[in-house]
Design a protein around this motif. Structure first.
Motif, PDB file in Angstrom:
ATOM      1  N   MET A 148      -1.965  15.109   0.539  1.00 43.78           N
ATOM      2  CA  MET A 148      -2.991  14.020   1.371  1.00 43.78           C
ATOM      3  C   MET A 148      -2.406  12.614   1.219  1.00 43.78           C
ATOM      4  SD  MET A 148      -6.784  15.013  -0.216  1.00 43.78           S
ATOM      5  CE  MET A 148      -7.360  13.765   0.965  1.00 43.78           C
ATOM      6  N   ILE A 149      -1.503  12.356   0.038  1.00 41.65           N
ATOM      7  CA  ILE A 149      -1.096  10.970   0.039  1.00 41.65           C
ATOM      8  C   ILE A 149      -0.022  10.717   1.106  1.00 41.65           C
ATOM      9  CG2 ILE A 149       0.555   9.543  -1.227  1.00 41.65           C
ATOM     10  CD1 ILE A 149      -0.885  10.582  -3.728  1.00 41.65           C
ATOM     11  N   ASP A 150       0.640  11.949   1.490  1.00 45.74           N
ATOM     12  CA  ASP A 150       1.729  11.665   2.605  1.00 45.74           C
ATOM     13  C   ASP A 150       0.922  11.551   4.019  1.00 45.74           C
ATOM     14  OD1 ASP A 150       4.275  12.150   3.571  1.00 45.74           O
ATOM     15  OD2 ASP A 150       3.616  13.725   4.644  1.00 45.74           O
ATOM     16  N   HIS A 151      -0.266  12.318   4.179  1.00 43.63           N
ATOM     17  CA  HIS A 151      -0.798  11.815   5.375  1.00 43.63           C
ATOM     18  C   HIS A 151      -1.557  10.528   5.433  1.00 43.63           C
ATOM     19  CE1 HIS A 151      -0.619  15.921   7.053  1.00 43.63           C
ATOM     20  NE2 HIS A 151      -1.249  16.545   5.972  1.00 43.63           N
ATOM     21  N   LEU A 152      -2.013  10.217   4.516  1.00 43.58           N
ATOM     22  CA  LEU A 152      -2.525   8.622   4.260  1.00 43.58           C
ATOM     23  C   LEU A 152      -1.569   7.837   4.367  1.00 43.58           C
ATOM     24  CD1 LEU A 152      -5.563   7.988   3.814  1.00 43.58           C
ATOM     25  CD2 LEU A 152      -5.003   7.511   1.388  1.00 43.58           C
ATOM     26  N   SER A 153      -0.337   7.773   3.747  1.00 38.32           N
ATOM     27  CA  SER A 153       0.579   7.045   4.063  1.00 38.32           C
ATOM     28  C   SER A 153       0.912   6.537   5.673  1.00 38.32           C
ATOM     29  CB  SER A 153       1.851   7.425   3.235  1.00 38.32           C
ATOM     30  OG  SER A 153       1.443   7.346   1.990  1.00 38.32           O
TER      31      SER A 153
ATOM     32  N   LEU B 282       0.554  -1.125  -0.040  1.00 39.40           N
ATOM     33  CA  LEU B 282      -0.255  -0.066   0.012  1.00 39.40           C
ATOM     34  C   LEU B 282       0.741   1.153   0.042  1.00 39.40           C
ATOM     35  CD1 LEU B 282      -2.859  -0.957   2.608  1.00 39.40           C
ATOM     36  CD2 LEU B 282      -2.894  -1.069   0.126  1.00 39.40           C
ATOM     37  N   PHE B 283       1.914   1.384   0.816  1.00 43.25           N
ATOM     38  CA  PHE B 283       2.835   2.445   0.841  1.00 43.25           C
ATOM     39  C   PHE B 283       3.495   2.724  -0.481  1.00 43.25           C
ATOM     40  CE2 PHE B 283       3.740   0.839   5.778  1.00 43.25           C
ATOM     41  CZ  PHE B 283       2.486   1.292   5.978  1.00 43.25           C
TER      42      PHE B 283
ATOM     43  N   LEU C 174       1.013   4.223  -2.941  1.00 47.44           N
ATOM     44  CA  LEU C 174       0.835   5.470  -2.637  1.00 47.44           C
ATOM     45  C   LEU C 174       1.923   6.285  -3.110  1.00 47.44           C
ATOM     46  CD1 LEU C 174      -1.212   5.677   0.742  1.00 47.44           C
ATOM     47  CD2 LEU C 174      -2.005   5.787  -1.441  1.00 47.44           C
ATOM     48  N   THR C 175       3.091   5.766  -2.810  1.00 45.44           N
ATOM     49  CA  THR C 175       4.355   6.587  -3.315  1.00 45.44           C
ATOM     50  C   THR C 175       4.340   6.580  -4.881  1.00 45.44           C
ATOM     51  OG1 THR C 175       5.653   5.603  -1.427  1.00 45.44           O
ATOM     52  CG2 THR C 175       6.741   6.683  -3.247  1.00 45.44           C
ATOM     53  N   THR C 176       3.944   5.531  -5.535  1.00 42.09           N
ATOM     54  CA  THR C 176       4.181   5.774  -7.083  1.00 42.09           C
ATOM     55  C   THR C 176       3.058   6.688  -7.479  1.00 42.09           C
ATOM     56  OG1 THR C 176       4.429   3.338  -7.007  1.00 42.09           O
ATOM     57  CG2 THR C 176       3.996   4.427  -8.990  1.00 42.09           C
ATOM     58  N   ILE C 177       1.856   6.455  -6.759  1.00 36.06           N
ATOM     59  CA  ILE C 177       0.821   7.606  -7.346  1.00 36.06           C
ATOM     60  C   ILE C 177       1.101   9.156  -6.927  1.00 36.06           C
ATOM     61  CG2 ILE C 177      -1.690   8.400  -6.676  1.00 36.06           C
ATOM     62  CD1 ILE C 177      -2.086   5.288  -5.889  1.00 36.06           C
ATOM     63  N   ALA C 178       1.829   9.138  -5.880  1.00 32.55           N
ATOM     64  CA  ALA C 178       2.324  10.720  -5.669  1.00 32.55           C
ATOM     65  C   ALA C 178       3.291  10.997  -6.613  1.00 32.55           C
ATOM     66  CB  ALA C 178       3.028  10.691  -4.222  1.00 32.55           C
ATOM     67  N   PHE C 179       4.318  10.336  -7.338  1.00 32.55           N
ATOM     68  CA  PHE C 179       5.384  10.405  -8.093  1.00 32.55           C
ATOM     69  C   PHE C 179       4.560  11.012  -9.281  1.00 32.55           C
ATOM     70  CE2 PHE C 179       8.829   8.214  -5.645  1.00 32.55           C
ATOM     71  CZ  PHE C 179       9.527   9.176  -5.467  1.00 32.55           C
ATOM     72  N   LYS C 180       3.538  10.204  -9.727  1.00 33.06           N
ATOM     73  CA  LYS C 180       2.686  10.371 -10.741  1.00 33.06           C
ATOM     74  C   LYS C 180       2.230  11.660 -10.792  1.00 33.06           C
ATOM     75  CE  LYS C 180       2.295   6.269 -13.128  1.00 33.06           C
ATOM     76  NZ  LYS C 180       3.274   6.346 -14.494  1.00 33.06           N
ATOM     77  N   THR C 181       1.615  12.328  -9.892  1.00 28.38           N
ATOM     78  CA  THR C 181       0.768  13.397  -9.712  1.00 28.38           C
ATOM     79  C   THR C 181       1.639  14.715  -9.682  1.00 28.38           C
ATOM     80  OG1 THR C 181       0.672  13.753  -7.202  1.00 28.38           O
ATOM     81  CG2 THR C 181      -1.032  12.467  -8.413  1.00 28.38           C
ATOM     82  N   ILE C 182       3.139  14.394  -9.233  1.00 27.99           N
ATOM     83  CA  ILE C 182       4.003  15.511  -9.334  1.00 27.99           C
ATOM     84  C   ILE C 182       4.626  15.564 -10.619  1.00 27.99           C
ATOM     85  CG2 ILE C 182       6.528  15.807  -8.767  1.00 27.99           C
ATOM     86  CD1 ILE C 182       6.180  14.695  -5.941  1.00 27.99           C
TER      87      ILE C 182
END
Lengths: 207, 207
Positions: A36-41, A12-13, A16-24
């Motif tokens: 939000m992903i950071d808090h969620l992680s 899961l982490f 989420l990290t991959t999703i965060a990189f995509k959005t960056i």
């Protein structure tokens, strides 16, 4: 539980990290989604790993703050939280998931549906050798009958109302601390709700 | 487990949905991040709600496909999966989290570190009144000694090796189906690994 059937938290982490990189890539830098992903992680990390491990009240407050940060993205004008954690209390042990469910309870049962912005106060201090934790909201409150109902669910031997964060939390407090743990529910229709938990102060963290 | 200390799954789904909406604002439409979030939401939904509820093999394959979709985003060229689910078998019951951990096992213990793209075959068919489920990879394989070690962990009374998906899954199979459930591990260094599970076919879904 030895034979867990849960999804690997690392998976899961990592997802989420991959999703965060995509959005960056989309915005060229950190953005609301990555925040939000950071808090969620952090929430996933805290709630999925070692649920039986004793946490400190500092951990508990940090977890609740991550939870509130996400909810603030979703319900921008519904509420604000005042945090007050006595440094003396912050290194004391607490069962995991004590604070966040009470705040969740205050949001959904105290404040949601109100037409003005609510305030939740999360306060924790030492009272001699006892930890005193209070979560209070200025929302719609409850009747005496409802308080009695909740108390009955908490004290019942059979399982019921376990999906209500407040009931679940008070039960876990009693299970963990026995007679040394206590809860108090104060509420009045229209005048908010105040939950106070007390349990033995056992220092486990570093100051 | 009546007194769960887990994060409310609804909270996780809602947070992921909010993140997905944010990223749609960045790109003006669905994107890789929203697709990953969609798979992840389904994975969370499946793994966090009712872990004791019996699933169908169709559910199990759908869950494994969501898992693989996420891993394909992360390890684009590491592997591909061939899926084969006999329609007759798809409506039969299975313990939850049977297929995905075996695929996870094949990725990390069979294929990762290899210099060529691996193939995982996930096949399920009916064999009379028995479900036969095979997860095979063409990766680096294992020695007989390692297979014996894994078998010993699966058969051991004490808990050990529980973090290895294969061990955990075979144990859960035995726990659920007793003597009616069986597993077979075939592997050879350099020639891949093949895990075959067999358990009673009990139709619970709709055709």
């Amino acid at each position: 539980l030895a034979l867990q059937s849960q999804t690997n938290p690392h998976f899961l982490f990592n997802a989420l990290t991959t999703i965060a990189f995509k959005t960056i890539q989309y915005t060229g830098g950190p953005n609301d989604a990555t925040r939000m992903i950071d808090h969620l992680s952090r929430i996933l990390e805290y709630s999925l790993t070692d649920p039986e491990r004793e946490a400190t009240l500092a951990d508990e407050f940090a977890h609740a703050r991550n939870y509130v940060a996400i909810q603030e993205f979703r319900y921008r004008d519904l509420f604000r939280v005042e945090w007050e954690l006595d440094p003396e209390a912050s290194t004391c042990g607490a069962i995991k998931m004590l604070v966040q469910p009470l705040i969740e309870n205050a949001i959904y049962h105290g404040l949601q549906g109100s037409d003005r912005r609510g305030t939740i106060a999360a306060r924790c201090r030492l009272d001699g050798s006892t930890v005193s934790l209070t979560i209070a909201d200025d929302g719609r409150g409850m009747s005496d009958e409802r308080i009695e109902e909740l108390r009955a669910m908490i004290e019942a031997d059979h399982v019921g109302g376990g999906t209500i964060g407040l009931v679940n939390t008070c039960r876990r407090l009693k299970l963990r601390y026995g007679a040394a743990g206590s809860y108090l529910i104060e509420s009045e229709p229209g005048n908010g709700t105040r939950i106070m938990l007390r349990f033995p102060a056992i220092r486990i963290g570093c100051a």
